[in-house]
Design a protein around this motif. Structure first.
Motif, PDB file in Angstrom:
ATOM      1  N   ILE A 279     -38.166  -4.714  36.917  1.00  0.00           N
ATOM      2  CA  ILE A 279     -39.001  -3.869  36.049  1.00  0.00           C
ATOM      3  C   ILE A 279     -38.293  -2.551  35.768  1.00  0.00           C
ATOM      4  CG2 ILE A 279     -41.161  -2.577  35.908  1.00  0.00           C
ATOM      5  CD1 ILE A 279     -42.441  -4.850  37.575  1.00  0.00           C
ATOM      6  N   ALA A 280     -37.705  -1.959  36.826  1.00  0.00           N
ATOM      7  CA  ALA A 280     -36.991  -0.692  36.664  1.00  0.00           C
ATOM      8  C   ALA A 280     -35.820  -0.850  35.700  1.00  0.00           C
ATOM      9  CB  ALA A 280     -36.504  -0.192  38.022  1.00  0.00           C
ATOM     10  N   VAL A 283     -37.084  -1.184  32.100  1.00  0.00           N
ATOM     11  CA  VAL A 283     -37.421   0.143  31.571  1.00  0.00           C
ATOM     12  C   VAL A 283     -36.140   0.899  31.227  1.00  0.00           C
ATOM     13  CG1 VAL A 283     -38.440   2.369  32.166  1.00  0.00           C
ATOM     14  CG2 VAL A 283     -39.639   0.274  32.761  1.00  0.00           C
ATOM     15  N   GLY A 504     -43.880   0.549  32.157  1.00  0.00           N
ATOM     16  CA  GLY A 504     -44.292   1.032  33.476  1.00  0.00           C
ATOM     17  C   GLY A 504     -45.802   1.135  33.601  1.00  0.00           C
ATOM     18  N   LEU A 729     -43.497   1.355  41.673  1.00  0.00           N
ATOM     19  CA  LEU A 729     -43.465   1.564  40.228  1.00  0.00           C
ATOM     20  C   LEU A 729     -43.147   3.010  39.862  1.00  0.00           C
ATOM     21  CD1 LEU A 729     -46.463  -0.624  39.049  1.00  0.00           C
ATOM     22  CD2 LEU A 729     -44.048  -0.984  38.559  1.00  0.00           C
ATOM     23  N   ALA A 732     -39.847   3.114  38.151  1.00  0.00           N
ATOM     24  CA  ALA A 732     -39.855   2.750  36.730  1.00  0.00           C
ATOM     25  C   ALA A 732     -40.385   3.900  35.877  1.00  0.00           C
ATOM     26  CB  ALA A 732     -40.699   1.494  36.523  1.00  0.00           C
ATOM     27  N   VAL A 733     -41.433   4.558  36.343  1.00  0.00           N
ATOM     28  CA  VAL A 733     -41.994   5.689  35.607  1.00  0.00           C
ATOM     29  C   VAL A 733     -40.987   6.839  35.550  1.00  0.00           C
ATOM     30  CG1 VAL A 733     -43.845   7.405  35.561  1.00  0.00           C
ATOM     31  CG2 VAL A 733     -44.366   5.035  36.140  1.00  0.00           C
ATOM     32  N   ALA A 736     -38.503   6.081  32.953  1.00  0.00           N
ATOM     33  CA  ALA A 736     -39.116   6.295  31.638  1.00  0.00           C
ATOM     34  C   ALA A 736     -39.162   7.787  31.293  1.00  0.00           C
ATOM     35  CB  ALA A 736     -40.526   5.706  31.618  1.00  0.00           C
TER      36      ALA A 736
END
Length: 853
Positions: A279-280, A283, A504, A729, A732-733, A736
């Motif tokens: 996921i990271a 992103v 994210g 997460l 990931a944020v 972003a």
């Protein structure tokens, strides 16, 4: 090519800040991935070594050949072996010693009265094996148990419960037993086997409390004499073993234990982390692509001049790709070092939070280094590929233009393609959720939905930013209006920047909705099935805990306040050849305390040869009332049971029900998982609960809860899961946010002259900072809104797919408070991402900015 390399090196040297965000995005993604792989390899090697050391003296293990495995469990239940076999084994040539290994559930109570462990890993008790080479535990302090009531516990459990030698405490077996600690032990050189607790008793106590009858053991450990290999030992033992009993090498037994840890914890744990690494990196892909797209757009005139001077398309494209390669390789290499640092930090952190990380150096394999390096380079180059190709297509005449007009966001082709993908996503998802339930089809639809969101992003961004930014004109005046217009300038850039945050937020929203739905499902299950007033349970997940004493329900039943008390025990058996979990209980009391739906037949008529099952299982097994089914128990005995009742819903009651009298001849260590209590008319919940708690305190002090409290505690693991998900997460944020900040920084660079003119006509530094910050908030608001919508939709898909794939009915729930918090965090993240670009914009020299070309 040499000219392309020189241009790339010169560009990187002169514009290092342009690629700072890209470098950090690749670095963080690669570091997380590398750290996960290194940590997984180190844990596996550590457990291999620990089990190898602990069982190094065991040449062979004699045990039952067959195991009954129920759905959802990787480890089966084996029948006990006769301890009298020890004498036979000791007579076999090449056998130096043999000892029974009696093992069962036993949970220690700490000094504060709270049970130790039980949150997943097993809480074990067994006999202390006198032969030091056969005993996987090593006495570290004190002495071995010699009298009834004396125990040795692993040092990790003692530390956690603040216990020491000489202390007297309670051991739940599940009947409470008063024990005195006379020694502390280690396992393979560690304070314990991860968070597994162990209590070593005398052999007589172990047989009394952990087995159904004396003379039974889980297995027999055998030590080989000098010069006898493990294989030779097994070959010599096999001929004297009775039917249904097998011998395996000690090495094979250790490997099974390692595989058990790997399958039940390490594989799940590392896969969980790898998903978030993915996921990271996803992103990061959006952030990297956006950075290169902006850089290429800013260099339109420069690239056009290169084309006019004779540079080929290939050379211009190569220049951008060489820059991407340089950033990718340096960031990925730095990420590998960061990953090793993460693994080393976790190795030091785990023991501090109660999870012993096995001693030893970090294991750094070739795969754990080459895979993250390759992924980092591929992600970075793949993200730069389209911008590089666009740079190569720059026409020489573009050198005469002041700016390039971005119309990609309102492209009709993009809109038609996006709508087509969205329609396909909805059709696939609904087919996998409502028509023919399939998690795979639902997952494919979810992926298509994500693609549709990304494709339609530039098309939707214009309308979305106008709506979201509408209030700014009134609230912030000219400053807000300028921020909104800036966000509307390049729809594709705005969408690409917001997409990273959208993913994210979507994943956070997905897990938030799914967690809320699981809680709602548990509430629905308890409300629908449990008609009692209070529940007595032991808080445990997985294999942890020792359960409740089977005598507790009977003791509670004697209270004058109680109308009905029913205990739910657990057994296993093969039903017509398939492993199944059995609920062992009083069926009459069960029917009075639980709502079982429509019942065909009679639960009162089960007796010692009757069985009841749910309608779903009856349909699956093609059984109905009056039919016969053969049950094979762990003791090797087979009996034919008659189906005397079929009930509508299982939920808390389970799929198969037999009486305690039917289970008694085949039971091992007996325990209940839940005691449900109904009070007599006129008895208040508080008074009844207090009376039940007084009785429960005599049986190890299990928790007494009302129906709502029981539902809430049953869902307690969901909050733990969500906390971990949110923490993971955060990476990931963060990536972003770096993308938003990098985009704004680059945008400020290309708007330098414009910003100077705004300052020249009277805009203050404060207004300029506010304009940039509000632009960042608008981009974040667009990403957050899209992420909330996508995440809620995917949460619904996951709930419905899970509902259709299993027998349990899932409830869909949207938690408004939690989603509002997610929205506020997304907006705050946007404001935070805009701080640095805003400060940089405010520091521009007005005259130099106006003179910029």
């Amino acid at each position: 090519m040499n000219a392309s390399v020189r241009l790339s090196v010169s560009s990187l040297r002169d514009h290092k800040r342009r690629f700072a965000g890209t470098f950090l995005a690749v670095f963080l993604g690669v570091a997380f991935l590398a750290g996960t792989l290194v940590m997984g390899d180190t844990l596996r090697a550590g457990f291999d070594s620990m089990f190898g050391n602990a069982t190094s003296g065991t040449g062979a293990v004699v045990r039952s050949a067959d195991a009954i495995t129920t759905p959802g469990e990787s480890q089966g239940v084996r029948r006990p072996v006769d301890t009298a076999l020890v004498n036979t084994l000791e007579q076999v040539p090449g056998v130096a010693a043999a000892a029974p290994d009696i093992e069962g559930a036993g949970q220690l109570v700490g000094k504060n009265g709270e049970p130790i462990g039980g949150k997943g890993p097993p809480t074990l008790a067994g006999n202390w094996i006198p032969d030091a080479k056969l005993n996987p535990y090593r006495l570290a302090v004190g002495r071995v148990p010699q009298q009834s009531g004396e125990v040795v516990v692993n040092r990790g459990a003692a530390k956690k419960g603040h216990l020491k030698i000489g202390d007297t405490t309670t051991l739940r077996t599940p009947d409470p037993v008063k024990v005195t600690i006379v020694g502390l032990a280690t396992f393979g050189g560690e304070d314990g086997m991860a968070q597994v607790t162990f209590t070593g008793m005398t052999r007589a106590d172990a047989e009394k409390y952990l087995t159904a009858r004396p003379g039974e053991a889980a297995s027999i450990k055998v030590r080989a004499g000098p010069g006898v290999s493990e294989k030779e030992l097994v070959d010599r033992l096999s001929p004297v073993l009775p039917k249904g009993v097998e011998a395996i090498t000690g090495q094979a037994s250790a490997q099974e234990n390692t595989d058990m840890i790997s399958s039940q914890f390490l594989t799940i744990f590392t896969t969980f982390l790898l998903v978030f690494s993915g996921i990271a990196l996803l992103v990061a892909t959006f952030s990297i692509h956006n950075t290169f797209a902006i850089v290429v757009t800013q260099r339109t005139r420069e690239n056009a001049l290169l084309r006019a001077l004779g540079a080929s398309r290939r050379q211009v494209t190569a220049t951008t790709l060489i820059e991407a390669t340089a950033v990718a390789m340096t960031a990925s290499a730095a990420g590998l070092a960061g990953g090793i640092g993460i693994a080393a930090g976790l190795q030091a952190l785990f023991p501090a939070i109660g999870f012993p990380f096995p001693d030893g150096n970090l294991v750094i394999s070739a795969l754990s280094m080459t895979l993250p390096l390759a992924v980092g380079i591929v992600v970075c180059l793949g993200s730069a590929l389209l911008p590089a190709a666009r740079a190569g297509r720059t026409a020489p005449l573009a050198a005469l233009r002041e700016t390039a007009v971005d119309t990609s966001g309102v492209s009709r082709t993009r809109a038609v393609t996006g709508m087509g993908v969205a329609a396909l996503a909805v059709a696939t998802t609904l087919s996998g959720v409502l028509v023919s339930p399939s998690i795979w089809m639902a997952g494919a639809g979810a992926v298509l939905a994500l693609v549709a969101f990304v494709v339609l992003g530039p098309v939707a961004s214009t309308t979305a930013v106008r709506i979201l930014g509408g209030p700014l004109d009134k609230l912030r005046g000219v400053t807000g209006g300028l921020a909104r217009r800036n966000a509307l300038r390049s729809p594709k850039r705005t969408a690409a920047t917001a997409s990273a945050l959208m993913i994210g937020v979507a994943v956070v929203s997905l897990f938030t909705v799914f967690g809320a739905s699981l809680k709602a499902t548990m509430d629905q299950t308890v409300s629908r099935s449990f008609a009692g007033d209070v529940a007595v349970s032991t808080p445990s997940f997985g294999a942890g805990g020792s359960g409740l004493s089977p005598r507790l329900a009977g003791a509670i039943q004697q209270l004058p306040e109680v109308d009905t008390a029913v205990g739910l025990g657990r057994g296993v058996a093969k039903v017509d050849g398939r492993g199944r979990a059995l609920t062992v209980t009083d069926p009459v009391a069960l029917e009075r305390t639980f709502d079982l739906g429509k019942v065909d037949g009679s639960l009162r008529a089960l007796g010692t040869d009757g069985i009841a099952l749910t309608r779903a299982e009856a349909d699956k097994q093609h059984l109905s009332t009056g039919d016969r089914a053969q049950l094979a128990f762990t003791d090797g005995k087979k009996r034919t049971f008659t189906v005397r009742a079929v009930y509508g819903q299982s939920d808390l009651a389970g799929d198969y029900v037999i009486t305690r009298a039917a289970w008694a001849p085949h039971r091992t260590q007996d325990s209940d998982t839940l005691v449900a209590v109904s009070f007599k008319a006129g008895v208040s919940t508080d008074a009844g609960k207090a009376a039940v708690q007084r009785v429960a305190d005599r049986y190890g002090s299990p928790e007494v809860q009302t129906r709502s409290e029981y539902a809430q505690s049953s869902a307690g693991g969901i909050d733990m899961m969500l906390t971990l998900v949110y923490a993971l997460l955060a990476l990931a944020v963060l990536i972003a946010l770096l993308g938003i900040a990098n985009t704004l920084t680059l945008a400020i660079h290309e708007r330098t002259r414009e910003l100077g003119l705004l300052r020249a006509v009277g805009q203050t530094r404060r207004q300029l900072r506010a304009m940039v910050r509000w632009e960042s908030v608008l981009v974040a608001a667009f990403g957050t809104a899209g992420g909330l919508g996508l995440g809620t939709f995917l949460g619904w898909v996951l709930v419905k797919a899970s509902d259709g794939a299993g027998d349990s009915a899932f409830a869909f729930a949207i938690p408004p408070t939690q989603l509002a918090i997610v929205a506020l965090v997304g907006l705050a993240a946007g404001a935070l991402a805009g701080l640095r670009p805003a400060r940089r914009a405010a520091r521009l020299d007005v005259l130099r900015a106006i003179a910029t070309e």
